[in-house]
Write a protein that holds these residues in place. Structure first.
Motif, PDB file in Angstrom:
ATOM      1  N   THR A  41       0.781  -1.238   0.000  1.00 29.21           N
ATOM      2  CA  THR A  41       0.000   0.000   0.000  1.00 29.21           C
ATOM      3  C   THR A  41       0.814   1.291   0.000  1.00 29.21           C
ATOM      4  O   THR A  41       0.323   2.314  -0.446  1.00 29.21           O
ATOM      5  N   HIS A  42       2.032   1.284   0.512  1.00 23.43           N
ATOM      6  CA  HIS A  42       2.808   2.521   0.681  1.00 23.43           C
ATOM      7  C   HIS A  42       3.232   3.102  -0.666  1.00 23.43           C
ATOM      8  O   HIS A  42       3.628   2.379  -1.571  1.00 23.43           O
ATOM      9  N   LEU A  43       3.151   4.426  -0.776  1.00 22.99           N
ATOM     10  CA  LEU A  43       3.637   5.122  -1.962  1.00 22.99           C
ATOM     11  C   LEU A  43       4.953   5.810  -1.603  1.00 22.99           C
ATOM     12  O   LEU A  43       4.990   6.630  -0.681  1.00 22.99           O
ATOM     13  N   PRO A  44       6.051   5.498  -2.306  1.00 24.29           N
ATOM     14  CA  PRO A  44       7.348   6.067  -1.959  1.00 24.29           C
ATOM     15  C   PRO A  44       7.459   7.569  -2.228  1.00 24.29           C
ATOM     16  O   PRO A  44       8.366   8.217  -1.738  1.00 24.29           O
ATOM     17  N   ARG A  45       6.536   8.109  -3.013  1.00 27.16           N
ATOM     18  CA  ARG A  45       6.520   9.543  -3.287  1.00 27.16           C
ATOM     19  C   ARG A  45       5.087  10.047  -3.155  1.00 27.16           C
ATOM     20  O   ARG A  45       4.179   9.488  -3.770  1.00 27.16           O
ATOM     21  N   PRO A  46       4.878  11.095  -2.365  1.00 25.57           N
ATOM     22  CA  PRO A  46       3.517  11.646  -2.258  1.00 25.57           C
ATOM     23  C   PRO A  46       3.003  12.067  -3.627  1.00 25.57           C
ATOM     24  O   PRO A  46       3.747  12.610  -4.439  1.00 25.57           O
ATOM     25  N   GLY A  47       1.755  11.779  -3.882  1.00 24.20           N
ATOM     26  CA  GLY A  47       1.146  12.155  -5.154  1.00 24.20           C
ATOM     27  C   GLY A  47       1.377  11.172  -6.287  1.00 24.20           C
ATOM     28  O   GLY A  47       0.898  11.385  -7.395  1.00 24.20           O
ATOM     29  N   LEU A  48       2.123  10.114  -6.036  1.00 24.53           N
ATOM     30  CA  LEU A  48       2.351   9.099  -7.069  1.00 24.53           C
ATOM     31  C   LEU A  48       1.020   8.488  -7.467  1.00 24.53           C
ATOM     32  O   LEU A  48       0.265   8.021  -6.621  1.00 24.53           O
ATOM     33  N   ARG A  49       0.724   8.513  -8.747  1.00 18.42           N
ATOM     34  CA  ARG A  49      -0.553   7.985  -9.247  1.00 18.42           C
ATOM     35  C   ARG A  49      -0.325   6.571  -9.774  1.00 18.42           C
ATOM     36  O   ARG A  49      -0.025   6.360 -10.940  1.00 18.42           O
ATOM     37  N   TRP A  71       1.558   6.898 -13.586  1.00 18.31           N
ATOM     38  CA  TRP A  71       1.189   7.553 -14.836  1.00 18.31           C
ATOM     39  C   TRP A  71       2.412   8.032 -15.605  1.00 18.31           C
ATOM     40  O   TRP A  71       2.478   7.922 -16.822  1.00 18.31           O
ATOM     41  N   MET A  72       3.379   8.599 -14.889  1.00 15.28           N
ATOM     42  CA  MET A  72       4.525   9.228 -15.545  1.00 15.28           C
ATOM     43  C   MET A  72       5.862   8.565 -15.228  1.00 15.28           C
ATOM     44  O   MET A  72       6.866   8.925 -15.830  1.00 15.28           O
ATOM     45  N   SER A  73       5.900   7.649 -14.286  1.00 17.63           N
ATOM     46  CA  SER A  73       7.184   7.079 -13.879  1.00 17.63           C
ATOM     47  C   SER A  73       7.010   5.652 -13.381  1.00 17.63           C
ATOM     48  O   SER A  73       5.903   5.215 -13.071  1.00 17.63           O
TER      49      SER A  73
END
Length: 96
Positions: A41-49, A71-73
């Motif tokens: 569940t964790h996202l390593p960067r805030p806002g990562l879609r 989306w972009m990375s």
């Protein structure tokens, strides 16, 4: 109960980061369950879609390699579980 930390490791080229995701007290079984939940569940960067996530167990369940397509990375990260072995100071307050 033992004290634990879940860390995430990621980076590009010759530069990488290791960040703490969470600290807590629990049994080894509960700690491994927490590690798995964080890896899923964790996202390593805030806002990562996130579009897609693959979670691979490494070794004896104390580490996960995670491949996240956004989306972009694309992110490739390791989540690891570590048990506190020694501390020179007073015990900090951990979440339960």
């Amino acid at each position: 109960m033992a004290r634990w930390v879940v860390v995430v490791q990621f980076g590009t080229g010759e530069h990488y980061r290791v960040d703490e995701v969470t600290r807590f007290e629990s049994t080894p079984e509960q700690a491994r369950a927490t590690l798995y939940e964080v890896a899923c569940t964790h996202l390593p960067r805030p806002g990562l879609r996130q579009q897609r996530r693959e979670v691979f167990r490494v070794g004896d369940e104390d580490a996960y390699y995670v491949h996240i397509n956004g989306w972009m990375s694309t992110w490739r990260v390791f989540y690891r579980l570590a048990e506190l072995a020694w501390s020179s100071g007073p015990a900090p307050v951990y979440q339960q």
